[in-house]
Design an enzyme around this catalytic site. Structure first.
Site, PDB file in Angstrom:
ATOM      1  N   GLY A 253       0.779  -1.238   0.000  1.00 30.84           N
ATOM      2  CA  GLY A 253       0.000   0.000   0.000  1.00 30.84           C
ATOM      3  C   GLY A 253       0.802   1.274   0.000  1.00 30.84           C
ATOM      4  O   GLY A 253       0.233   2.368  -0.011  1.00 30.84           O
ATOM      5  N   GLU A 295       4.186  -6.451   1.580  1.00 31.98           N
ATOM      6  CA  GLU A 295       3.659  -6.832   0.253  1.00 31.98           C
ATOM      7  C   GLU A 295       3.488  -5.649  -0.689  1.00 31.98           C
ATOM      8  O   GLU A 295       2.371  -5.352  -1.135  1.00 31.98           O
ATOM      9  CB  GLU A 295       2.264  -7.427   0.423  1.00 31.98           C
ATOM     10  CG  GLU A 295       2.205  -8.847   0.833  1.00 31.98           C
ATOM     11  CD  GLU A 295       0.792  -9.227   1.209  1.00 31.98           C
ATOM     12  OE1 GLU A 295       0.608 -10.366   1.637  1.00 31.98           O
ATOM     13  OE2 GLU A 295      -0.139  -8.393   1.092  1.00 31.98           O
ATOM     14  N   PRO A 296       4.540  -4.934  -1.006  1.00 30.80           N
ATOM     15  CA  PRO A 296       4.373  -3.785  -1.892  1.00 30.80           C
ATOM     16  C   PRO A 296       4.126  -4.201  -3.348  1.00 30.80           C
ATOM     17  O   PRO A 296       4.724  -5.167  -3.827  1.00 30.80           O
ATOM     18  CB  PRO A 296       5.712  -3.053  -1.770  1.00 30.80           C
ATOM     19  CG  PRO A 296       6.689  -4.131  -1.436  1.00 30.80           C
ATOM     20  CD  PRO A 296       5.943  -5.172  -0.634  1.00 30.80           C
ATOM     21  N   GLY A 297       3.238  -3.502  -4.015  1.00 30.28           N
ATOM     22  CA  GLY A 297       3.005  -3.740  -5.445  1.00 30.28           C
ATOM     23  C   GLY A 297       3.320  -2.465  -6.206  1.00 30.28           C
ATOM     24  O   GLY A 297       4.337  -2.360  -6.899  1.00 30.28           O
ATOM     25  N   ARG A 298       2.459  -1.468  -5.996  1.00 30.67           N
ATOM     26  CA  ARG A 298       2.592  -0.180  -6.692  1.00 30.67           C
ATOM     27  C   ARG A 298       3.996   0.423  -6.532  1.00 30.67           C
ATOM     28  O   ARG A 298       4.583   0.912  -7.497  1.00 30.67           O
ATOM     29  CB  ARG A 298       1.559   0.791  -6.112  1.00 30.67           C
ATOM     30  CG  ARG A 298       1.448   2.112  -6.833  1.00 30.67           C
ATOM     31  CD  ARG A 298       0.612   3.100  -5.994  1.00 30.67           C
ATOM     32  NE  ARG A 298      -0.637   2.523  -5.567  1.00 30.67           N
ATOM     33  CZ  ARG A 298      -1.791   2.625  -6.225  1.00 30.67           C
ATOM     34  NH1 ARG A 298      -1.831   3.300  -7.349  1.00 30.67           N
ATOM     35  NH2 ARG A 298      -2.895   2.064  -5.753  1.00 30.67           N
ATOM     36  N   ARG A 335      -7.443   4.215 -14.355  1.00 29.44           N
ATOM     37  CA  ARG A 335      -7.322   4.881 -13.049  1.00 29.44           C
ATOM     38  C   ARG A 335      -7.915   6.293 -13.023  1.00 29.44           C
ATOM     39  O   ARG A 335      -8.594   6.648 -12.058  1.00 29.44           O
ATOM     40  CB  ARG A 335      -5.864   4.886 -12.581  1.00 29.44           C
ATOM     41  CG  ARG A 335      -5.351   3.480 -12.247  1.00 29.44           C
ATOM     42  CD  ARG A 335      -3.983   3.499 -11.590  1.00 29.44           C
ATOM     43  NE  ARG A 335      -4.032   4.062 -10.263  1.00 29.44           N
ATOM     44  CZ  ARG A 335      -3.634   5.278  -9.946  1.00 29.44           C
ATOM     45  NH1 ARG A 335      -3.125   6.076 -10.863  1.00 29.44           N
ATOM     46  NH2 ARG A 335      -3.742   5.716  -8.720  1.00 29.44           N
ATOM     47  N   CYS A 367     -15.419   5.845 -25.656  1.00 33.29           N
ATOM     48  CA  CYS A 367     -16.724   6.513 -25.667  1.00 33.29           C
ATOM     49  C   CYS A 367     -17.251   6.802 -24.269  1.00 33.29           C
ATOM     50  O   CYS A 367     -18.300   6.284 -23.872  1.00 33.29           O
ATOM     51  CB  CYS A 367     -17.713   5.670 -26.463  1.00 33.29           C
ATOM     52  SG  CYS A 367     -17.199   5.530 -28.161  1.00 33.29           S
ATOM     53  N   TYR A 395      -1.261  -1.091 -11.849  1.00 33.86           N
ATOM     54  CA  TYR A 395      -2.722  -1.001 -12.023  1.00 33.86           C
ATOM     55  C   TYR A 395      -3.114  -0.327 -13.343  1.00 33.86           C
ATOM     56  O   TYR A 395      -4.119   0.354 -13.417  1.00 33.86           O
ATOM     57  CB  TYR A 395      -3.359  -0.295 -10.811  1.00 33.86           C
ATOM     58  CG  TYR A 395      -3.023  -0.992  -9.519  1.00 33.86           C
ATOM     59  CD1 TYR A 395      -3.590  -2.230  -9.213  1.00 33.86           C
ATOM     60  CD2 TYR A 395      -2.088  -0.467  -8.636  1.00 33.86           C
ATOM     61  CE1 TYR A 395      -3.248  -2.902  -8.054  1.00 33.86           C
ATOM     62  CE2 TYR A 395      -1.734  -1.141  -7.475  1.00 33.86           C
ATOM     63  CZ  TYR A 395      -2.324  -2.352  -7.196  1.00 33.86           C
ATOM     64  OH  TYR A 395      -1.969  -3.026  -6.048  1.00 33.86           O
TER      65      TYR A 395
END
Ligand code: PLP
Length: 447
Positions: A253, A295-298, A335, A367, A395
């Site tokens: 996070g 648990e880092p992702g970003r 996003r 659209c 993401y």
């Protein structure tokens, strides 16, 4: 100690430069040449930024006896990414059969893989059990189900319990998960009963507790609060229920910088501060130190990513808004329309051009009126230019869609002047590959 580079604090990949031709270069590759060779839209990932991010997180944990970094695959996952993550010494957090399959395709070590999710499918649980993958339990019902499945396949489930600690980071409502009322995890007061159930079940081994409070958090304080809350919980489990917890997973996070306004907490300082607090909190309570996991992702992959778009038509509306259409948008980057996320861009083929006085609105080609990538960009951009949007590594690909029946772009990994395709561009034929036509609608049949 030498300064540790924490790439999550910069908007651009660490290797981003401007070359003699005035072009944006990433990983030693000229982005204009990348666009010519691979087409646009194009996702670029800078390997060096990923390497430095992982190194920063691991370095922050150096003073902790047994700590692991699990990369959260939901941020961006493909087979090559699994290979890279493995080479960097990280574990992996997966949430679906697709992510499990990707990890298997990369021969990612099972013991370093953790299966998450609030409503895991039977096939996912069975696969995890067969492969000896750790399972993060989200509810009592799920625990009962996992025991049954484990007995059926003759395995022992290694599990952690996901807890909602009641701590909220300062972030968008849709990406908060640690508050009392969340679809993820169990309230603190329910944990002892579930822990007892697991500890007394034949086919389950309780390894630890897990908490993840949300995403794009700019501060470390909420994590420190979570450490104290979970240390109290673990203390209570030991003293009142005689249950030992050996693993503590504090989730991911950590935020990144998308614009100049963002001031993310540096990766190294984050993992360092959190691990120091764990040492303090556990020794104060006379508890032995748990195996610590983050648990880092970003923050591992976010700033490594850049999306290239070719600019199409330009128009000025009555209110003087200048629109410039891009050849991608919400299908490759949902996003902005989902979270009102903001981005930073540059004109990759004319990096030294003067900035204009009036802003331009960079819009996607889909659209939806909300398909706006950047509302006010002060860029000298025109039709035909190559636009680079920074910090699109996390993401974007993983949340991309085929909206308006548009093929998903390719992704290239760049390093030391070399660009390798790690995800092929979808073709127009891929879009109709799964289509089926009932006989009654076949050509030449009339009602
Ligand atoms: N761990 C869990 C359980 C998550 O749900 C998430 C993201 O939602 C993460 C880790 C990774 O979060 P981030 O990419 O913000 O670091």
């Amino acid at each position: 100690m030498k300064t540790v580079i924490s790439p999550n604090t910069g908007i651009k990949p660490v290797t981003a430069t401007v070359n003699a031709r005035g072009h944006l270069e990433i990983g030693g590759c000229d982005t204009v040449e990348l666009a010519e060779k691979f087409g646009t839209p194009l996702w670029i990932l800078d390997e060096e930024t990923i390497r430095l991010s992982a190194a920063a997180c691991l370095k922050g944990l150096k003073g902790y006896p047994d700590a692991r970094v699990l990369y959260a695959g939901k941020a961006f996952l493909c087979t090559a990414m699994c290979r890279l993550i493995d080479k960097l010494g990280l574990g992996l957090d997966v949430v679906s059969l697709g992510e499990l399959h990707t990890a298997a395709n990369a021969r990612f070590p099972h013991e370093k893989t953790y299966l998450h999710g609030n409503n895991k499918a039977r096939a996912e649980i069975e696969e995890a059990l067969k492969q000896g993958i750790n399972i993060v339990i989200d509810s009592f019902d799920e625990a009962k189900y996992v025991v049954q499945c484990a007995a059926a396949v003759g395995a022992t489930a290694k599990v952690l319990i996901r807890v909602t600690p009641g701590v909220e980071p300062d972030t968008h409502q849709h990406i908060k998960t640690g508050q009392h009322d969340s679809k993820f995890g169990l309230p603190l007061e329910s944990v002892p009963e579930l822990a007892r159930f697991i500890s007394t079940s034949k086919n389950m081994e309780l390894r630890g507790l897990h908490a993840h409070i949300g995403s794009q958090s700019g501060d470390v304080e909420p994590y420190l609060k979570v450490v104290d809350i979970l240390a109290d919980l673990i203390d209570g489990l030991k003293k009142e229920h005689n249950i030992e917890i050996s693993d503590l997973d504090l989730g991911g996070g950590l935020g990144i910088a998308y614009t100049e306004k963002d001031r993310p907490f540096p990766m190294f300082d984050w993992s360092h501060a959190v691990s120091e607090r764990v040492k303090q909190a556990f020794s104060q309570r006379g508890l032995s130190l748990p195996v610590l996991m983050l648990e880092p992702g970003r923050s591992i992959v976010g700033t490594a990513g850049v999306t290239l778009y070719r600019a199409g038509y330009r128009k000025t509306m009555g209110n003087q808004t200048n629109y410039l259409g891009l050849d991608g948008g919400m299908a490759d980057n949902p996003r902005p329309i989902t979270y009102q996320a903001e981005y930073t861009a540059c004109v990759a083929n004319r990096m030294n051009a003067q900035k204009p006085v009036d802003p331009i609105t960079l819009v996607g080609r889909y659209c939806e009126s909300g398909d706006i990538i950047i509302k006010e960009a002060y860029l000298p951009a025109d039709s035909g230019d190559l636009l680079a949007i920074f910090a699109t590594g996390a993401y974007n690909y993983s949340m991309a869609s085929n909206y308006n029946r548009t093929p998903r772009p390719a992704c290239v990994l760049v390093a030391n002047g070399q660009a390798d395709i790690i995800i092929e561009r979808e073709s127009i034929d891929d879009l109709v590959r799964q289509d089926r036509v009932p006989d009654r609608l076949a050509e030449g049949t009339h009602q």
